[in-house]
Design an enzyme around this catalytic site. Structure first.
Site, PDB file in Angstrom:
ATOM      1  N   HIS A  20      14.579  -7.847 -41.713  1.00 38.24           N
ATOM      2  CA  HIS A  20      15.220  -6.656 -41.160  1.00 38.24           C
ATOM      3  C   HIS A  20      14.318  -6.062 -40.106  1.00 38.24           C
ATOM      4  O   HIS A  20      13.095  -6.095 -40.243  1.00 38.24           O
ATOM      5  CB  HIS A  20      15.484  -5.624 -42.273  1.00 38.24           C
ATOM      6  CG  HIS A  20      16.461  -4.574 -41.859  1.00 38.24           C
ATOM      7  ND1 HIS A  20      16.090  -3.442 -41.184  1.00 38.24           N
ATOM      8  CD2 HIS A  20      17.805  -4.517 -42.014  1.00 38.24           C
ATOM      9  CE1 HIS A  20      17.175  -2.715 -40.944  1.00 38.24           C
ATOM     10  NE2 HIS A  20      18.228  -3.340 -41.425  1.00 38.24           N
ATOM     11  N   ASP A  77      22.872  -7.576 -46.997  1.00 35.19           N
ATOM     12  CA  ASP A  77      23.977  -8.476 -46.687  1.00 35.19           C
ATOM     13  C   ASP A  77      23.897  -9.804 -47.430  1.00 35.19           C
ATOM     14  O   ASP A  77      24.911 -10.470 -47.606  1.00 35.19           O
ATOM     15  CB  ASP A  77      24.067  -8.690 -45.169  1.00 35.19           C
ATOM     16  CG  ASP A  77      24.427  -7.384 -44.497  1.00 35.19           C
ATOM     17  OD1 ASP A  77      25.408  -6.779 -44.938  1.00 35.19           O
ATOM     18  OD2 ASP A  77      23.709  -6.950 -43.585  1.00 35.19           O
ATOM     19  N   HIS A  95      23.434  -9.052 -36.945  1.00 36.37           N
ATOM     20  CA  HIS A  95      23.763  -7.698 -37.419  1.00 36.37           C
ATOM     21  C   HIS A  95      24.773  -7.835 -38.573  1.00 36.37           C
ATOM     22  O   HIS A  95      24.473  -8.453 -39.589  1.00 36.37           O
ATOM     23  CB  HIS A  95      24.286  -6.892 -36.220  1.00 36.37           C
ATOM     24  CG  HIS A  95      24.460  -5.419 -36.444  1.00 36.37           C
ATOM     25  ND1 HIS A  95      23.892  -4.736 -37.487  1.00 36.37           N
ATOM     26  CD2 HIS A  95      25.159  -4.486 -35.733  1.00 36.37           C
ATOM     27  CE1 HIS A  95      24.231  -3.458 -37.409  1.00 36.37           C
ATOM     28  NE2 HIS A  95      25.013  -3.280 -36.351  1.00 36.37           N
TER      29      HIS A  95
HETATM   30  C1  SDX Z   1      21.931  -5.681 -40.541  1.00 37.91           C
HETATM   31  O1  SDX Z   1      19.382  -2.330 -38.003  1.00 37.91           O
HETATM   32  C2  SDX Z   1      20.140  -2.135 -38.968  1.00 37.91           C
HETATM   33  O2  SDX Z   1      20.115  -1.094 -39.545  1.00 37.91           O
HETATM   34  C3  SDX Z   1      21.095  -3.241 -39.316  1.00 37.91           C
HETATM   35  C4  SDX Z   1      21.747  -3.184 -40.698  1.00 37.91           C
HETATM   36  C5  SDX Z   1      22.686  -1.998 -40.787  1.00 37.91           C
HETATM   37  O3  SDX Z   1      22.922  -1.543 -41.909  1.00 37.91           O
HETATM   38  O4  SDX Z   1      23.237  -1.601 -39.769  1.00 37.91           O
HETATM   39  O5  SDX Z   1      20.784  -3.102 -41.722  1.00 37.91           O
HETATM   40  C6  SDX Z   1      22.605  -4.436 -40.963  1.00 37.91           C
HETATM   41  O6  SDX Z   1      22.142  -6.044 -39.422  1.00 37.91           O
HETATM   42  C7  SDX Z   1      20.976  -6.409 -41.482  1.00 37.91           C
HETATM   43  C8  SDX Z   1      20.258  -7.607 -40.819  1.00 37.91           C
HETATM   44  C9  SDX Z   1      21.075  -8.798 -40.993  1.00 37.91           C
HETATM   45  N1  SDX Z   1      20.556  -9.950 -40.249  1.00 37.91           N
HETATM   46  C10 SDX Z   1      20.175 -11.081 -40.872  1.00 37.91           C
HETATM   47  O7  SDX Z   1      20.109 -11.176 -42.084  1.00 37.91           O
HETATM   48  C11 SDX Z   1      19.918 -12.217 -39.946  1.00 37.91           C
HETATM   49  C12 SDX Z   1      18.632 -12.898 -40.326  1.00 37.91           C
HETATM   50  N2  SDX Z   1      17.547 -12.027 -39.996  1.00 37.91           N
HETATM   51  C13 SDX Z   1      16.790 -12.218 -38.775  1.00 37.91           C
HETATM   52  O8  SDX Z   1      17.467 -12.813 -37.719  1.00 37.91           O
HETATM   53  C14 SDX Z   1      15.885 -11.047 -38.411  1.00 37.91           C
HETATM   54  O9  SDX Z   1      15.095 -10.773 -39.513  1.00 37.91           O
HETATM   55  C15 SDX Z   1      16.467  -9.758 -37.822  1.00 37.91           C
HETATM   56  C16 SDX Z   1      17.336 -10.009 -36.605  1.00 37.91           C
HETATM   57  C17 SDX Z   1      17.316  -9.012 -38.886  1.00 37.91           C
HETATM   58  C18 SDX Z   1      15.307  -8.820 -37.430  1.00 37.91           C
HETATM   59  O10 SDX Z   1      14.643  -9.393 -36.359  1.00 37.91           O
HETATM   60  P1  SDX Z   1      13.364  -8.734 -35.643  1.00 37.91           P
HETATM   61  O11 SDX Z   1      13.069  -7.392 -36.141  1.00 37.91           O
HETATM   62  O12 SDX Z   1      13.550  -8.894 -34.176  1.00 37.91           O
HETATM   63  O13 SDX Z   1      12.196  -9.654 -36.187  1.00 37.91           O
HETATM   64  P2  SDX Z   1      11.616 -10.940 -35.521  1.00 37.91           P
HETATM   65  O14 SDX Z   1      12.754 -11.806 -35.088  1.00 37.91           O
HETATM   66  O15 SDX Z   1      10.669 -10.480 -34.454  1.00 37.91           O
HETATM   67  O16 SDX Z   1      10.838 -11.653 -36.708  1.00 37.91           O
HETATM   68  C19 SDX Z   1       9.462 -11.487 -37.002  1.00 37.91           C
HETATM   69  C20 SDX Z   1       8.963 -12.779 -37.600  1.00 37.91           C
HETATM   70  C21 SDX Z   1       9.169 -13.972 -36.646  1.00 37.91           C
HETATM   71  O17 SDX Z   1       8.169 -14.914 -36.980  1.00 37.91           O
HETATM   72  P3  SDX Z   1       6.831 -14.993 -36.080  1.00 37.91           P
HETATM   73  O18 SDX Z   1       7.271 -15.217 -34.626  1.00 37.91           O
HETATM   74  O19 SDX Z   1       6.096 -13.709 -36.260  1.00 37.91           O
HETATM   75  O20 SDX Z   1       6.068 -16.214 -36.604  1.00 37.91           O
HETATM   76  O21 SDX Z   1       9.705 -13.128 -38.794  1.00 37.91           O
HETATM   77  C22 SDX Z   1      10.432 -14.331 -38.577  1.00 37.91           C
HETATM   78  C23 SDX Z   1      10.508 -14.520 -37.051  1.00 37.91           C
HETATM   79  O22 SDX Z   1      10.663 -15.875 -36.696  1.00 37.91           O
HETATM   80  N3  SDX Z   1      11.779 -14.153 -39.159  1.00 37.91           N
HETATM   81  C24 SDX Z   1      12.423 -15.063 -39.903  1.00 37.91           C
HETATM   82  C25 SDX Z   1      13.608 -14.443 -40.292  1.00 37.91           C
HETATM   83  N4  SDX Z   1      13.665 -13.198 -39.785  1.00 37.91           N
HETATM   84  C26 SDX Z   1      12.537 -13.021 -39.094  1.00 37.91           C
HETATM   85  N5  SDX Z   1      12.114 -16.309 -40.257  1.00 37.91           N
HETATM   86  C27 SDX Z   1      13.018 -16.962 -41.034  1.00 37.91           C
HETATM   87  N6  SDX Z   1      14.186 -16.424 -41.460  1.00 37.91           N
HETATM   88  C28 SDX Z   1      14.494 -15.181 -41.099  1.00 37.91           C
HETATM   89  N7  SDX Z   1      15.643 -14.632 -41.502  1.00 37.91           N
END
Ligand code: SDX
Length: 428
Positions: free
Chosen positions: A305, A363, A264
């Protein structure tokens, strides 16, 4: 509410639910009466669950749209300023000139913290993470305003909101000053909100500073872009804590705790740490491969996201600001920032990221921008918390001022069935 209904049949039970429409966004099925059938819904991570009704912020993740009270984020970021946006989020409308002036005056009245607050800092180690200090100090504010903590009183709620917005920059800068052993700088009410924050961060009693207007504007934009984001993890935490009747200062403190995680608000800090770990442009390929490997826990921080499956509209604005700041501070060709831009380019072209719609989020760029401004990495999430305080406060206030119920999710229990207690000497 329209006449549309949804039906659910399980065995010989058929239940009918109202389908509700908002002003924008998908319709929702009101399953609140499902409990009467003896069933619950199961939705880990709340992927399909709207937990509340709200009039504050709208996101269309597929179209890349973000509106605060109906106004597109790019218009607010380029034409407005943070305090005006605070007024909008709290009150629902943009202020006219006299309301704006009065609002700024009220904020300025509360920028100082009680002298006793200083003592809390001395209880922390100098190397404590500033988010740990923020959680404690913001929660501790509730010990200072006994006379205005009646959450049912709209005037008390308004004064808590003003205090929170006004004091967050002061507390955030105190966290930084404490960590480097410099004296706390008192707020300067003749400065703008962002300028005053830079002054409290980087000024000293022996050397006043005049922050660069490009950096002041960039920071103000970062505040606007992070001000609210509907029912994200930390805002939902604030609402859940608030639904118990807890006071606003501890609810915001709970929000700060939830924001800290790297998935987050901690993503901006994690993104910068990741860039340092990658270290050199020649290493990017290796890290991209690791991010794509399902057996490797490494992920590209600052990418992807939960809601945006298109370019985060905040990231679009932040990207531009990031370039302006790099130019202003002469870091456009710095190897570290070139590495960041190269990572962005490669990830945007890579099939894995394209297919999964994993774009750089706000971010990623805010971390790089804050770093170029000279803000230490462990302060990034603190700055996010400072900005998000208005969103948390607006949501808390919206909930408390309308009918609401205690938040109490249920579960799918998969533990042991009932069994008899065994005395210790009989256990094997
Ligand atoms: C914020 O919600 C909000 O509004 C939050 C926010 C706010 O203003 O309040 O916008 C602020 O929290 C922004 C997000 C910051 N987080 C990151 O940057 C951390 C890195 N991102 C990931 O961990 C991830 O993308 C999440 C946690 C943000 C979202 O996760 P989801 O929606 O649960 O997605 P997922 O994990 O199910 O991913 C789907 C696919 C997966 O691959 P498959 O299993 O389908 O093969 O995408 C891949 C994931 O492995 N994936 C990534 C990735 N993010 C998702 N692969 C590599 N690098 C990544 N960053």
């Amino acid at each position: 509410m329209g006449d549309k209904k949804a039906q659910l049949s399980v065995g010989d039970i058929t239940a009918e639910f109202d389908v509700l429409s908002g002003t924008l966004g998908p319709e929702v099925i009101d399953v609140s009466s499902l409990v009467k059938t003896g069933y619950f819904t199961y939705d880990p991570g709340f992927l399909s669950t709207a937990a509340c009704e709200s009039k504050i912020t709208f996101i269309d993740g597929d179209a890349g749209v973000l509106l605060y009270r109906g106004y597109p984020i790019d218009q607010l970021a380029t034409k407005s300023n943070f305090l005006e946006v605070c007024y909008l989020l709290l009150n629902g409308e943009l202020p006219d000139a006299s309301h704006y002036k009065e609002f700024c005056k009220m904020i300025n009245r509360h920028t100082m913290v009680h002298e006793q607050i200083r003592n809390f800092f001395n209880g922390f180690r100098r190397d404590a993470h500033p988010m740990a200090i923020m959680v404690g100090v913001v929660g501790a504010l509730s010990a200072f305003y006994h006379d205005s903590l009646d959450i049912k009183n709209p005037e008390h709620r308004a004064s808590s909101a003003l205090r929170l917005i006004a004091k967050m920059p002061t507390i955030a800068a105190m966290c930084y000053k404490y960590s480097i052993g410099q004296p706390f700088m008192p707020p300067q009410n003749h400065m703008s909100y962002a300028e005053n924050f830079l002054h409290m961060m980087f000024g000293t009693p022996c050397e006043e500073i005049t922050p660069d207007p490009v950096l002041v504007r960039a920071l103000d934009k970062i505040f606007i872009l992070h001000a609210d984001h509907e029912q994200n993890a930390s805002t939902s935490t604030v609402r859940l804590a608030g639904s118990t009747g807890a006071n606003p200062f501890v609810c915001i403190s709970a929000g700060i705790a939830a924001l800290w995680g790297p998935a987050h608000g901690g993503a901006n800090e994690a993104a910068l740490n990741m860039l340092h770990e990658i270290g050199d442009i020649s290493q990017i390929g290796k890290y991209i491969e690791r991010a794509k490997d399902p057996n490797d826990p490494f992920r590209l921080m600052g990418f992807g996201h939960r809601v945006y499956k298109n370019y985060d509209p905040r990231a679009k604005v932040m990207r531009q600001t990031c370039y302006e700041v790099l130019e202003a501070v002469g870091l456009r060709n710095d190897p570290f920032f070139k590495l960041a831009m190269e990572l962005e380019r490669i990830a945007l072209e890579d099939d894995y990221f394209v297919k999964r719609k994993l774009y750089p989020n706000v971010d990623f760029y805010s971390g790089i921008t804050l770093s170029a401004i000279g803000i230490p990495t462990n302060m990034f999430t603190v700055i996010f918390a400072l900005a998000r305080t208005i969103g948390w406060t607006a949501h808390w206030n919206e909930m408390i001022s309308s009918p609401y119920r205690l938040g109490r999710p249920r579960q799918l229990y998969t533990g042991p069935t009932e069994r008899k207690f065994v005395d210790m000497h009989d256990r094997v």
